[in-house]
Design an enzyme around this catalytic site. Sequence first.
Site, PDB file in Angstrom:
ATOM      1  N   SER A  10      39.438  41.509  39.444  1.00  0.00           N
ATOM      2  CA  SER A  10      38.490  40.484  38.969  1.00  0.00           C
ATOM      3  C   SER A  10      37.695  39.824  40.089  1.00  0.00           C
ATOM      4  O   SER A  10      37.567  38.599  40.134  1.00  0.00           O
ATOM      5  CB  SER A  10      39.242  39.406  38.155  1.00  0.00           C
ATOM      6  OG  SER A  10      40.166  39.967  37.274  1.00  0.00           O
ATOM      7  N   GLY A  49      45.307  31.614  30.702  1.00  0.00           N
ATOM      8  CA  GLY A  49      45.614  31.892  32.104  1.00  0.00           C
ATOM      9  C   GLY A  49      45.025  30.834  33.022  1.00  0.00           C
ATOM     10  O   GLY A  49      45.635  30.437  34.017  1.00  0.00           O
ATOM     11  N   ARG A  51      36.684  25.949  35.206  1.00  0.00           N
ATOM     12  CA  ARG A  51      36.531  25.591  36.633  1.00  0.00           C
ATOM     13  C   ARG A  51      35.787  24.264  36.761  1.00  0.00           C
ATOM     14  O   ARG A  51      36.111  23.432  37.607  1.00  0.00           O
ATOM     15  CB  ARG A  51      35.755  26.680  37.379  1.00  0.00           C
ATOM     16  CG  ARG A  51      36.590  27.904  37.709  1.00  0.00           C
ATOM     17  CD  ARG A  51      35.696  29.012  38.224  1.00  0.00           C
ATOM     18  NE  ARG A  51      36.463  30.175  38.665  1.00  0.00           N
ATOM     19  CZ  ARG A  51      37.065  31.040  37.855  1.00  0.00           C
ATOM     20  NH1 ARG A  51      37.012  30.862  36.549  1.00  0.00           N
ATOM     21  NH2 ARG A  51      37.740  32.081  38.333  1.00  0.00           N
ATOM     22  N   GLU A  95      38.375  42.052  31.778  1.00  0.00           N
ATOM     23  CA  GLU A  95      38.079  41.308  30.548  1.00  0.00           C
ATOM     24  C   GLU A  95      37.222  42.097  29.559  1.00  0.00           C
ATOM     25  O   GLU A  95      37.256  41.833  28.368  1.00  0.00           O
ATOM     26  CB  GLU A  95      37.239  40.093  30.977  1.00  0.00           C
ATOM     27  CG  GLU A  95      37.765  38.783  30.588  1.00  0.00           C
ATOM     28  CD  GLU A  95      36.814  37.667  31.055  1.00  0.00           C
ATOM     29  OE1 GLU A  95      37.325  36.599  31.341  1.00  0.00           O
ATOM     30  OE2 GLU A  95      35.574  37.854  31.140  1.00  0.00           O
ATOM     31  N   ARG A 140      40.361  39.155  22.315  1.00  0.00           N
ATOM     32  CA  ARG A 140      39.500  40.311  22.580  1.00  0.00           C
ATOM     33  C   ARG A 140      39.956  41.556  21.799  1.00  0.00           C
ATOM     34  O   ARG A 140      39.149  42.442  21.523  1.00  0.00           O
ATOM     35  CB  ARG A 140      39.394  40.586  24.082  1.00  0.00           C
ATOM     36  CG  ARG A 140      38.743  39.410  24.817  1.00  0.00           C
ATOM     37  CD  ARG A 140      38.276  39.742  26.202  1.00  0.00           C
ATOM     38  NE  ARG A 140      38.233  38.522  27.014  1.00  0.00           N
ATOM     39  CZ  ARG A 140      37.229  37.637  27.015  1.00  0.00           C
ATOM     40  NH1 ARG A 140      36.180  37.826  26.257  1.00  0.00           N
ATOM     41  NH2 ARG A 140      37.289  36.564  27.782  1.00  0.00           N
ATOM     42  N   LYS A 173      33.941  30.424  29.201  1.00  0.00           N
ATOM     43  CA  LYS A 173      35.287  29.870  29.383  1.00  0.00           C
ATOM     44  C   LYS A 173      35.598  29.663  30.855  1.00  0.00           C
ATOM     45  O   LYS A 173      36.096  28.606  31.273  1.00  0.00           O
ATOM     46  CB  LYS A 173      36.331  30.832  28.790  1.00  0.00           C
ATOM     47  CG  LYS A 173      37.750  30.533  29.238  1.00  0.00           C
ATOM     48  CD  LYS A 173      38.695  31.699  29.003  1.00  0.00           C
ATOM     49  CE  LYS A 173      38.556  32.809  30.027  1.00  0.00           C
ATOM     50  NZ  LYS A 173      39.597  33.848  29.905  1.00  0.00           N
ATOM     51  N   SER A 174      35.301  30.693  31.656  1.00  0.00           N
ATOM     52  CA  SER A 174      35.691  30.636  33.068  1.00  0.00           C
ATOM     53  C   SER A 174      34.915  29.564  33.817  1.00  0.00           C
ATOM     54  O   SER A 174      35.472  28.852  34.663  1.00  0.00           O
ATOM     55  CB  SER A 174      35.478  32.012  33.713  1.00  0.00           C
ATOM     56  OG  SER A 174      36.394  32.933  33.153  1.00  0.00           O
ATOM     57  N   HIS A 205      48.115  40.588  30.330  1.00  0.00           N
ATOM     58  CA  HIS A 205      47.123  39.643  29.806  1.00  0.00           C
ATOM     59  C   HIS A 205      47.661  39.048  28.497  1.00  0.00           C
ATOM     60  O   HIS A 205      48.872  38.997  28.295  1.00  0.00           O
ATOM     61  CB  HIS A 205      45.791  40.357  29.611  1.00  0.00           C
ATOM     62  CG  HIS A 205      44.896  40.305  30.824  1.00  0.00           C
ATOM     63  ND1 HIS A 205      43.611  40.784  30.818  1.00  0.00           N
ATOM     64  CD2 HIS A 205      45.100  39.813  32.069  1.00  0.00           C
ATOM     65  CE1 HIS A 205      43.045  40.599  32.008  1.00  0.00           C
ATOM     66  NE2 HIS A 205      43.939  40.025  32.788  1.00  0.00           N
ATOM     67  N   SER A 212      43.816  37.554  39.738  1.00  0.00           N
ATOM     68  CA  SER A 212      42.919  36.849  40.664  1.00  0.00           C
ATOM     69  C   SER A 212      43.061  35.341  40.523  1.00  0.00           C
ATOM     70  O   SER A 212      42.690  34.582  41.419  1.00  0.00           O
ATOM     71  CB  SER A 212      41.466  37.236  40.354  1.00  0.00           C
ATOM     72  OG  SER A 212      41.122  36.798  39.044  1.00  0.00           O
TER      73      SER A 212
END
Length: 435
Positions: A210, A107, A41, A324, A396, A36-37, A351, A182
Amino acid sequence: MSDSVSAQPATASGPHWSAPVARRPVSARLSLPGSKSVTNRALVLAALSESPCLVHRPLVSRDTELMADALRALGTGIVPAGADGQDLAVTPAPLRGPASVDVGNAGTVMRFVPPLAALADGEVAFDGDPRARERPVGELLDALRALGADIDDAGRGSLPMTVRGTGSVRGGEVVLDASGSSQFVSALLLGGARFEQGVHVRHQGPPVPSQPHLDMTVEMLRAAGVAVSVGENSWRVEPGPVKLSRIDVEPDLSNAAPFLAAALVTGGEVTVEEWPEHTTQPGDQLRSLFTRMGGEVSRDGGALTLRGTGRILGIEADLHDVGELTPTVAAVAALASTPSRITGIAHLRRHETDRIAALAAEINRLGGDAEELPDGLVIRPRPLHGGVFHSYDDHRMATSGAVIGLAVPGVEVENIATTRKTLPDFPGLWAEALA
Ligand SMILES: O=C(O)C1=C[C@@H](OP(=O)(O)O)[C@@H](O)[C@H](O)C1
Ligand SMILES: C=C(OP(=O)(O)O)C(=O)O
């Protein structure tokens, strides 16, 4: 201390999911969908690139669909590509409003898109799930204002809000407190090369969480030809073009957590294909965390295997950098033979839900012994029994219920569909791993 409103169980939608019990040690080999991250990005940087870019093997899930939709709303072309249609071809275009952006409860969308909206010509309205209105974003909005952006949030410091883009952002130096997330820093850096003066972000306050995600931002910017320098609590991005033609997305190592945990808690063996040799993903730290909790890790070429030894040990760990991973670590801790103390994660209270309160409540609901700390959890060994495991609309939390359910008959996970935030088909993958 706890976030009482969102720590209440969300209303159940549809029947609960009966978490499968492992009748024998889990033995599986899996390929996991993209990170995902990295995907979100990649999409942001591709939208800012001076030329078209192929994003190879992106994650397709709620958070990444929301990101793609947000960027399309600002004028970016994003279409399926590649032989199997699983890649995304991103064609940058001048960013423009008017547009409205649904951030859902992502987020990354809530924080990474506002700087792009400030660069757009026109008004861009932002809103999202009810929980998104409670998640912190005010520090980022103030920083953007200080860099020259015009933002109307009616003084709330939270969503909903409107960015009145003028087609450019002055940029320069800004000081903010990024201890809440972060992602405030990542957001300013990702957009910063396109600000007239670039950006120099300085953090003042309790430590930024993070760190691996900050490293990911810096590494991906540098791979796009952007000059970034990093000091202590200080990041500088020089103005200049973003140059990208292709980004390969790594598998999501945080989503490996419940699958590796399945090996650990059943004394089985799970192999994840294409575990990167080098990565900035926080999930890479599962290798050491799960070794400390009783597992054995080995690598064979690109694949990583976790073998359970029959021992499940508690852990004392500061998870500030890898927050996470907390829900899965806590689920394993609830099944461990020795106590655990997890600290450094106060920011998790804001979160997807208040994860500290939610984990304590759900472990205790199943008969466990979990105690909230202001910045973490103490979890002591105590036999668990079946019952409903509420997910609080948190992907999660839902996968943590699945991990506990492997070892505890009768666990019913509420709203398993919430796992779509970062995994397109968690129940399907879980069933495959257990087959
Ligand atoms: O930049 C990112 O991709 C992320 C940063 C972290 O956010 P916080 O620093 O707010 O915890 C992490 O928890 C989140 O899941 C993804
Ligand atoms: C905190 C998380 O997500 P977000 O990107 O919405 O902050 C998460 O995925 O655990």
